[in-house]
Every structure is written in structure tokens, then in C-alpha cells.
Design a protein around this motif. Structure first.
Motif, PDB file in Angstrom:
ATOM      1  N   LEU A 103       0.861  -1.154  -0.013  1.00 38.25           N
ATOM      2  CA  LEU A 103      -0.097  -0.117   0.113  1.00 38.25           C
ATOM      3  C   LEU A 103       0.769   1.157  -0.042  1.00 38.25           C
ATOM      4  CD1 LEU A 103      -2.875   0.716  -0.027  1.00 38.25           C
ATOM      5  CD2 LEU A 103      -3.172   0.876   2.665  1.00 38.25           C
ATOM      6  N   CYS A 104       2.088   1.228   0.662  1.00 29.98           N
ATOM      7  CA  CYS A 104       2.961   2.384   0.769  1.00 29.98           C
ATOM      8  C   CYS A 104       3.338   2.722  -0.695  1.00 29.98           C
ATOM      9  CB  CYS A 104       4.169   2.161   1.494  1.00 29.98           C
ATOM     10  SG  CYS A 104       3.564   2.388   3.373  1.00 29.98           S
ATOM     11  N   VAL A 105       3.710   1.382  -1.378  1.00 29.25           N
ATOM     12  CA  VAL A 105       4.305   1.504  -2.721  1.00 29.25           C
ATOM     13  C   VAL A 105       3.296   2.108  -3.642  1.00 29.25           C
ATOM     14  CG1 VAL A 105       5.123   0.282  -4.673  1.00 29.25           C
ATOM     15  CG2 VAL A 105       6.109  -0.060  -2.355  1.00 29.25           C
ATOM     16  N   ILE A 106       1.955   1.545  -3.549  1.00 28.26           N
ATOM     17  CA  ILE A 106       1.060   2.253  -4.322  1.00 28.26           C
ATOM     18  C   ILE A 106       0.882   3.940  -4.218  1.00 28.26           C
ATOM     19  CG2 ILE A 106      -1.528   2.289  -4.953  1.00 28.26           C
ATOM     20  CD1 ILE A 106      -1.238  -0.734  -4.479  1.00 28.26           C
ATOM     21  N   GLY A 107       0.780   3.984  -2.755  1.00 28.64           N
ATOM     22  CA  GLY A 107       0.566   5.388  -2.459  1.00 28.64           C
ATOM     23  C   GLY A 107       1.719   6.389  -2.800  1.00 28.64           C
ATOM     24  N   LEU A 108       2.793   5.857  -2.924  1.00 25.81           N
ATOM     25  CA  LEU A 108       4.152   6.706  -3.482  1.00 25.81           C
ATOM     26  C   LEU A 108       4.068   6.679  -5.018  1.00 25.81           C
ATOM     27  CD1 LEU A 108       6.635   7.800  -2.544  1.00 25.81           C
ATOM     28  CD2 LEU A 108       7.894   5.848  -2.952  1.00 25.81           C
ATOM     29  N   ALA A 109       3.474   5.741  -5.646  1.00 28.44           N
ATOM     30  CA  ALA A 109       3.312   5.855  -7.099  1.00 28.44           C
ATOM     31  C   ALA A 109       2.207   6.907  -7.509  1.00 28.44           C
ATOM     32  CB  ALA A 109       2.994   4.502  -7.695  1.00 28.44           C
ATOM     33  N   VAL A 110       1.057   6.807  -6.684  1.00 29.54           N
ATOM     34  CA  VAL A 110       0.065   7.656  -6.932  1.00 29.54           C
ATOM     35  C   VAL A 110       0.549   9.306  -6.646  1.00 29.54           C
ATOM     36  CG1 VAL A 110      -2.476   8.495  -6.043  1.00 29.54           C
ATOM     37  CG2 VAL A 110      -1.759   6.182  -6.718  1.00 29.54           C
ATOM     38  N   LEU A 111       1.435   9.375  -5.460  1.00 29.06           N
ATOM     39  CA  LEU A 111       1.797  10.757  -5.087  1.00 29.06           C
ATOM     40  C   LEU A 111       2.482  11.392  -6.064  1.00 29.06           C
ATOM     41  CD1 LEU A 111       1.705  12.932  -2.711  1.00 29.06           C
ATOM     42  CD2 LEU A 111       3.768  11.509  -1.991  1.00 29.06           C
ATOM     43  N   VAL A 112       3.658  10.339  -6.640  1.00 29.25           N
ATOM     44  CA  VAL A 112       4.342  10.889  -7.942  1.00 29.25           C
ATOM     45  C   VAL A 112       3.725  11.311  -9.112  1.00 29.25           C
ATOM     46  CG1 VAL A 112       6.243   9.862  -9.394  1.00 29.25           C
ATOM     47  CG2 VAL A 112       6.628   9.583  -6.964  1.00 29.25           C
ATOM     48  N   LYS A 113       2.534  10.540  -9.184  1.00 27.34           N
ATOM     49  CA  LYS A 113       1.703  10.723 -10.325  1.00 27.34           C
ATOM     50  C   LYS A 113       1.005  12.143 -10.166  1.00 27.34           C
ATOM     51  CE  LYS A 113      -2.597   9.274 -12.852  1.00 27.34           C
ATOM     52  NZ  LYS A 113      -3.817   9.023 -12.265  1.00 27.34           N
ATOM     53  N   GLY A 114       0.566  12.251  -8.835  1.00 27.36           N
ATOM     54  CA  GLY A 114      -0.021  13.746  -8.813  1.00 27.36           C
ATOM     55  C   GLY A 114       0.822  14.830  -8.895  1.00 27.36           C
ATOM     56  N   PHE A 115       2.120  14.684  -8.576  1.00 27.43           N
ATOM     57  CA  PHE A 115       3.251  15.817  -8.657  1.00 27.43           C
ATOM     58  C   PHE A 115       3.361  16.081 -10.102  1.00 27.43           C
ATOM     59  CE2 PHE A 115       4.017  15.373  -4.145  1.00 27.43           C
ATOM     60  CZ  PHE A 115       3.996  16.714  -3.907  1.00 27.43           C
ATOM     61  N   LEU A 116       3.476  14.831 -11.134  1.00 28.36           N
ATOM     62  CA  LEU A 116       3.831  15.096 -12.477  1.00 28.36           C
ATOM     63  C   LEU A 116       2.554  15.316 -13.362  1.00 28.36           C
ATOM     64  CD1 LEU A 116       6.475  12.156 -12.573  1.00 28.36           C
ATOM     65  CD2 LEU A 116       6.900  14.565 -12.541  1.00 28.36           C
ATOM     66  N   HIS A 117       1.444  15.604 -12.888  1.00 28.06           N
ATOM     67  CA  HIS A 117       0.375  15.629 -13.578  1.00 28.06           C
ATOM     68  C   HIS A 117       0.414  16.804 -14.618  1.00 28.06           C
ATOM     69  CE1 HIS A 117      -4.072  15.890 -14.478  1.00 28.06           C
ATOM     70  NE2 HIS A 117      -4.019  17.293 -14.172  1.00 28.06           N
ATOM     71  N   ARG A 118      -0.158  16.535 -15.775  1.00 28.23           N
ATOM     72  CA  ARG A 118      -0.226  17.627 -16.779  1.00 28.23           C
ATOM     73  C   ARG A 118      -1.625  18.060 -17.164  1.00 28.23           C
ATOM     74  NH1 ARG A 118       4.096  14.335 -20.734  1.00 28.23           N
ATOM     75  NH2 ARG A 118       5.672  14.350 -19.470  1.00 28.23           N
ATOM     76  N   GLY A 119      -1.763  19.276 -17.445  1.00 26.64           N
ATOM     77  CA  GLY A 119      -3.194  19.641 -17.793  1.00 26.64           C
ATOM     78  C   GLY A 119      -3.472  20.678 -16.652  1.00 26.64           C
ATOM     79  N   PRO A 120      -4.808  20.654 -17.102  1.00 27.97           N
ATOM     80  CA  PRO A 120      -5.352  21.892 -16.134  1.00 27.97           C
ATOM     81  C   PRO A 120      -5.661  21.354 -14.614  1.00 27.97           C
ATOM     82  CG  PRO A 120      -7.288  21.044 -17.544  1.00 27.97           C
ATOM     83  CD  PRO A 120      -5.755  20.336 -18.010  1.00 27.97           C
ATOM     84  N   ALA A 121      -5.575  22.257 -13.832  1.00 28.45           N
ATOM     85  CA  ALA A 121      -5.594  21.964 -12.383  1.00 28.45           C
ATOM     86  C   ALA A 121      -7.104  21.386 -12.080  1.00 28.45           C
ATOM     87  CB  ALA A 121      -5.510  23.082 -11.602  1.00 28.45           C
ATOM     88  N   GLU A 122      -7.112  20.267 -11.252  1.00 25.08           N
ATOM     89  CA  GLU A 122      -8.198  19.583 -10.974  1.00 25.08           C
ATOM     90  C   GLU A 122      -8.985  20.292  -9.548  1.00 25.08           C
ATOM     91  OE1 GLU A 122      -7.066  15.515 -10.562  1.00 25.08           O
ATOM     92  OE2 GLU A 122      -7.120  15.259 -12.899  1.00 25.08           O
ATOM     93  N   ASP A 123     -10.082  20.337  -9.657  1.00 24.04           N
ATOM     94  CA  ASP A 123     -11.087  20.643  -8.531  1.00 24.04           C
ATOM     95  C   ASP A 123     -11.261  19.374  -7.469  1.00 24.04           C
ATOM     96  OD1 ASP A 123     -12.504  22.260  -6.534  1.00 24.04           O
ATOM     97  OD2 ASP A 123     -14.150  21.906  -7.552  1.00 24.04           O
ATOM     98  N   LEU A 124     -11.002  19.677  -6.060  1.00 23.14           N
ATOM     99  CA  LEU A 124     -11.332  18.375  -5.333  1.00 23.14           C
ATOM    100  C   LEU A 124     -12.736  18.181  -5.285  1.00 23.14           C
ATOM    101  CD1 LEU A 124      -9.066  18.846  -2.365  1.00 23.14           C
ATOM    102  CD2 LEU A 124      -9.010  17.028  -4.041  1.00 23.14           C
TER     103      LEU A 124
END
Length: 154
Positions: free
Chosen positions: A51-72
Motif C-alpha cells: 500500500l505504501c508503494v501504491i501510495g508513493l506511485a499515486v503521489l508521484v503521479k499527482g506531482f507530475l500531472h499535466r493539464g489543467p488543475a483539478e478541483d477536489l
């Protein structure tokens, strides 16, 4: 090419990291054993690390996101409260009420957290899940949990 952070992915990654770390750290208090003779802490520790590895992958994906900012968007408070309450209810009442009534109420409350599920479908889902859990855990695996606890008069 402009990088924009994704708040959803960053928040999800942090939640996954938090839960994974909590499970892994808690599992360290149990015997680990070996891969061939697993102790009580081996499997939760491994799942916590995954779960930590998956969380880290999702976190990195969030920082490398391209495109318009998403609303929560809006936070689904009704669903969050119902699901957390259902899990708390199960943990507190399974010994007193027994498996069947506690499981039925837990699944019913969790199903009612959905905005798209009709109440009659939630009752049907709770009934089906209770029966399936009874067949699998009590009949199939032989888990020793009273079907009706001392709080009921059965």
C-alpha cells in the motif's frame, strides 16, 4: 509542456501512504516468521508495504500531472460518516450481537452511503452479503464466531 499538480492524486497518495505505514508499523509488533512459516505479522506487514508503494506511485503521479488543475469537489460527508460508523459498529458489536445481525447492519449502513443505490436494493445487498459471509466463513472456513451474541435472546 506545463506541469500542474493534481490535488486528488496527491491527497490519495498521502492517504494510501498513511494507511500503509500504519499497517506496517502495527504489524511489527507481531511475530514475522519467514516466507515459508509466516507469522501473524507477515501478511499485514507485506500488505502495508504494498500500500505504501501504491501510495508513493499515486503521489508521484499527482506531482507530475499535466493539464489543467483539478478541483477536489465536494466531500461526501454522508458516505464517509455512514461507512466509518458502520465499521465502528461492527468492531464494537460483533461479540455482543453476534455475526449475523452485526454484519447485516454494517452492510446495510455501508450500502446506504451510496447515492445511487435504492433502499430496497441496500436491504437485498445486506441480506445477500450476510448469507454469503455465513456460508463462506462459518460453514466453509469454520470460523468460530457466534451467530447471535449474548445481547440477543436467541
Amino acid at each position: 509542456m506545463e506541469l500542474q499538480k493534481s490535488a486528488k492524486d496527491i491527497l490519495s497518495g498521502l492517504i494510501f501512504l498513511g494507511f500503509g505505514a500504519a499497517f506496517a508499523i502495527t504489524a511489527l509488533g507481531y511475530p514475522m516468521g519467514t516466507a515459508l512459516r509466516m507469522g501473524a505479522g507477515f501478511f499485514p506487514f507485506a500488505l502495508g508495504l504494498i500500500l505504501c508503494v501504491i501510495g508513493l506511485a499515486v503521489l508521484v503521479k499527482g506531482f507530475l500531472h499535466r493539464g489543467p488543475a483539478e478541483d477536489l469537489g465536494t466531500i461526501p460527508w454522508r458516505g464517509a460518516v455512514l461507512i466509518l460508523s458502520a465499521l465502528t459498529f461492527f468492531g464494537l458489536c460483533v461479540r455482543g450481537l453476534g455475526l449475523l445481525p452485526t454484519l447485516f447492519v454494517t452492510v446495510l449502513a455501508s450500502a446506504l452511503a451510496s447515492r445511487t443505490l435504492a433502499p430496497w436494493a441496500a436491504v437485498a445487498l445486506a441480506t445477500a452479503m450476510t448469507l454469503i459471509c455465513y456460508v463462506i466463513f462459518v460453514r466453509g472456513l469454520g470460523v468460530v464466531v457466534p451467530l447471535f451474541g449474548p445481547w440477543t435472546r436467541f
